[in-house]
Design a protein around this motif. Structure first.
Motif, PDB file in Angstrom:
ATOM      1  N   ILE A 147       0.851  -1.183   0.000  1.00 16.97           N
ATOM      2  CA  ILE A 147       0.000   0.000   0.000  1.00 16.97           C
ATOM      3  C   ILE A 147       0.892   1.240   0.000  1.00 16.97           C
ATOM      4  N   PRO A 148       0.702   2.149  -0.965  1.00 22.10           N
ATOM      5  CA  PRO A 148       1.487   3.391  -0.954  1.00 22.10           C
ATOM      6  C   PRO A 148       0.972   4.326   0.143  1.00 22.10           C
ATOM      7  N   VAL A 149       1.894   4.805   0.966  1.00 26.38           N
ATOM      8  CA  VAL A 149       1.512   5.715   2.056  1.00 26.38           C
ATOM      9  C   VAL A 149       2.471   6.894   2.073  1.00 26.38           C
ATOM     10  N   ASP A 150       1.998   8.012   2.572  1.00 28.03           N
ATOM     11  CA  ASP A 150       2.823   9.209   2.733  1.00 28.03           C
ATOM     12  C   ASP A 150       3.391   9.205   4.141  1.00 28.03           C
ATOM     13  N   LYS A 151       4.733   9.159   4.247  1.00 27.68           N
ATOM     14  CA  LYS A 151       5.371   9.249   5.566  1.00 27.68           C
ATOM     15  C   LYS A 151       5.279  10.677   6.080  1.00 27.68           C
ATOM     16  N   ASP A 152       5.530  11.629   5.192  1.00 30.87           N
ATOM     17  CA  ASP A 152       5.337  13.044   5.479  1.00 30.87           C
ATOM     18  C   ASP A 152       4.951  13.714   4.171  1.00 30.87           C
ATOM     19  N   SER A 153       4.971  15.021   4.131  1.00 31.88           N
ATOM     20  CA  SER A 153       4.477  15.711   2.936  1.00 31.88           C
ATOM     21  C   SER A 153       5.334  15.472   1.696  1.00 31.88           C
ATOM     22  N   ASN A 155       7.744  12.539   1.482  1.00 30.71           N
ATOM     23  CA  ASN A 155       8.181  11.147   1.372  1.00 30.71           C
ATOM     24  C   ASN A 155       7.010  10.209   1.189  1.00 30.71           C
ATOM     25  N   ARG A 156       7.096   9.416   0.146  1.00 22.20           N
ATOM     26  CA  ARG A 156       6.070   8.411  -0.133  1.00 22.20           C
ATOM     27  C   ARG A 156       6.760   7.052  -0.163  1.00 22.20           C
ATOM     28  N   THR A 157       6.169   6.083   0.477  1.00 25.25           N
ATOM     29  CA  THR A 157       6.729   4.738   0.512  1.00 25.25           C
ATOM     30  C   THR A 157       5.600   3.730   0.420  1.00 25.25           C
ATOM     31  N   THR A 158       5.942   2.462   0.327  1.00 23.84           N
ATOM     32  CA  THR A 158       4.916   1.431   0.351  1.00 23.84           C
ATOM     33  C   THR A 158       5.132   0.564   1.578  1.00 23.84           C
ATOM     34  N   ASP A 167      -7.218   3.502   7.531  1.00 25.78           N
ATOM     35  CA  ASP A 167      -7.270   4.858   6.978  1.00 25.78           C
ATOM     36  C   ASP A 167      -6.237   5.055   5.875  1.00 25.78           C
ATOM     37  N   GLN A 168      -5.042   4.483   6.028  1.00 27.70           N
ATOM     38  CA  GLN A 168      -4.019   4.599   4.989  1.00 27.70           C
ATOM     39  C   GLN A 168      -4.448   3.871   3.713  1.00 27.70           C
ATOM     40  N   VAL A 169      -5.069   2.713   3.860  1.00 27.80           N
ATOM     41  CA  VAL A 169      -5.536   1.962   2.690  1.00 27.80           C
ATOM     42  C   VAL A 169      -6.628   2.747   1.985  1.00 27.80           C
ATOM     43  N   ALA A 171      -7.065   6.011   2.075  1.00 27.86           N
ATOM     44  CA  ALA A 171      -6.449   7.194   1.464  1.00 27.86           C
ATOM     45  C   ALA A 171      -5.778   6.826   0.141  1.00 27.86           C
ATOM     46  N   ALA A 172      -5.096   5.692   0.091  1.00 29.38           N
ATOM     47  CA  ALA A 172      -4.458   5.230  -1.144  1.00 29.38           C
ATOM     48  C   ALA A 172      -5.515   4.947  -2.217  1.00 29.38           C
ATOM     49  N   THR A 173      -6.644   4.407  -1.802  1.00 26.74           N
ATOM     50  CA  THR A 173      -7.741   4.139  -2.738  1.00 26.74           C
ATOM     51  C   THR A 173      -8.295   5.444  -3.297  1.00 26.74           C
ATOM     52  N   ARG A 174      -8.519   6.419  -2.417  1.00 23.52           N
ATOM     53  CA  ARG A 174      -9.025   7.721  -2.866  1.00 23.52           C
ATOM     54  C   ARG A 174      -8.066   8.371  -3.860  1.00 23.52           C
ATOM     55  N   GLN A 175      -6.768   8.248  -3.598  1.00 25.42           N
ATOM     56  CA  GLN A 175      -5.776   8.829  -4.499  1.00 25.42           C
ATOM     57  C   GLN A 175      -5.810   8.152  -5.873  1.00 25.42           C
ATOM     58  N   LEU A 176      -5.956   6.829  -5.894  1.00 22.59           N
ATOM     59  CA  LEU A 176      -6.067   6.118  -7.170  1.00 22.59           C
ATOM     60  C   LEU A 176      -7.315   6.556  -7.930  1.00 22.59           C
ATOM     61  N   LEU A 177      -8.422   6.694  -7.227  1.00 17.62           N
ATOM     62  CA  LEU A 177      -9.673   7.099  -7.871  1.00 17.62           C
ATOM     63  C   LEU A 177      -9.589   8.521  -8.400  1.00 17.62           C
ATOM     64  N   ARG A 178      -8.921   9.419  -7.660  1.00 19.99           N
ATOM     65  CA  ARG A 178      -8.745  10.791  -8.127  1.00 19.99           C
ATOM     66  C   ARG A 178      -7.943  10.819  -9.422  1.00 19.99           C
ATOM     67  N   ARG A 179      -6.881  10.024  -9.465  1.00 27.48           N
ATOM     68  CA  ARG A 179      -6.051   9.965 -10.674  1.00 27.48           C
ATOM     69  C   ARG A 179      -6.854   9.460 -11.868  1.00 27.48           C
ATOM     70  N   ALA A 180      -7.763   8.526 -11.595  1.00 24.71           N
ATOM     71  CA  ALA A 180      -8.584   7.949 -12.669  1.00 24.71           C
ATOM     72  C   ALA A 180      -9.764   8.843 -13.028  1.00 24.71           C
ATOM     73  N   GLY A 181      -9.947   9.928 -12.274  1.00 26.72           N
ATOM     74  CA  GLY A 181     -11.043  10.853 -12.551  1.00 26.72           C
ATOM     75  C   GLY A 181     -12.379  10.377 -12.009  1.00 26.72           C
ATOM     76  N   LYS A 182     -12.344   9.461 -11.043  1.00 30.40           N
ATOM     77  CA  LYS A 182     -13.586   8.963 -10.438  1.00 30.40           C
ATOM     78  C   LYS A 182     -13.715   9.556  -9.040  1.00 30.40           C
ATOM     79  N   PRO A 183     -14.926   9.871  -8.612  1.00 30.27           N
ATOM     80  CA  PRO A 183     -15.110  10.436  -7.273  1.00 30.27           C
ATOM     81  C   PRO A 183     -14.888   9.403  -6.189  1.00 30.27           C
TER      82      PRO A 183
END
Length: 183
Positions: A147-153, A155-158, A167-169, A171-183
């Motif tokens: 799962i990709p997570v933000d350590k801080d503003s 640094n991104r790691t998995t 919550d991290q999972v 958040a990663a899902t929301r980020q993928l959906l935003r990139r795909a243009g889905k709400p």
């Protein structure tokens, strides 16, 4: 030209007796469907008596009842999955469908290790990553899932699913959906 009748917001003529007593309809149910309904209902009740250890058995029985074509709950006298789930399962439809999905893709050991909420979030993450739910049942190796997570503003790691929070999972899902243009 005929005369126009005024209709209510519900589309019924005003002043009509359309709201009278409910009509009893007798429906003949196929014997095989009724037998399958009774078999799955018995399976569901037996699993519920066993408790949390029978999570998979319980929700796989629910899946068979609501996803069968035609749905088995019709043979039990229910008009909808929502009515069946409220009466015989005691869960709302959204929660029940989440549990069914987790029972379908995760083993009892994985359910105990990660928890139902995290597994459901992981399955939503995989759906977002793959562009939607799979067309058929696919095996999921939750142990290898990263799962990709933000350590801080900056640094991104998995991290492994075991180390990620729900919550991290999500958040990663929301980020993928935003990139795909889905709400």
């Amino acid at each position: 030209m005929g005369t126009k009748r005024r209709v209510s917001r519900r589309g019924k003529p005003r002043g009509s007796k359309a709201q009278g007593k409910p009509v009893r309809v007798k429906v003949q149910v196929d014997r095989a469907l009724k037998a399958r309904w009774e078999e799955q209902l018995a399976r569901l009740k037996a699993a519920r008596q066993q408790g949390a250890g029978a999570f998979d058995e319980q929700w796989e029985a629910v899946a068979e009842i609501i996803e069968h074509d035609p749905p088995l709950y019709l043979a039990g006298g229910f008009a909808s999955a929502r009515a069946f789930l409220a009466a015989d399962v005691g869960e709302n439809e959204r929660t029940a469908r989440r549990f069914v999905r987790v029972a379908r893709y995760a083993s009892p050991a994985e359910e105990a290790r990660y928890g139902v909420a995290k597994l459901d979030a992981a399955l939503a993450f995989l759906d977002a990553k793959n562009g939607g739910p799979p067309k058929a049942r696919i095996p999921v190796d939750f142990e290898k899932l990263r799962i990709p997570v933000d350590k801080d503003s900056q640094n991104r790691t998995t991290v492994s699913l075991a180390d990620a929070t729900v919550d991290q999972v999500r958040a990663a899902t929301r980020q993928l959906l935003r990139r795909a243009g889905k709400p």
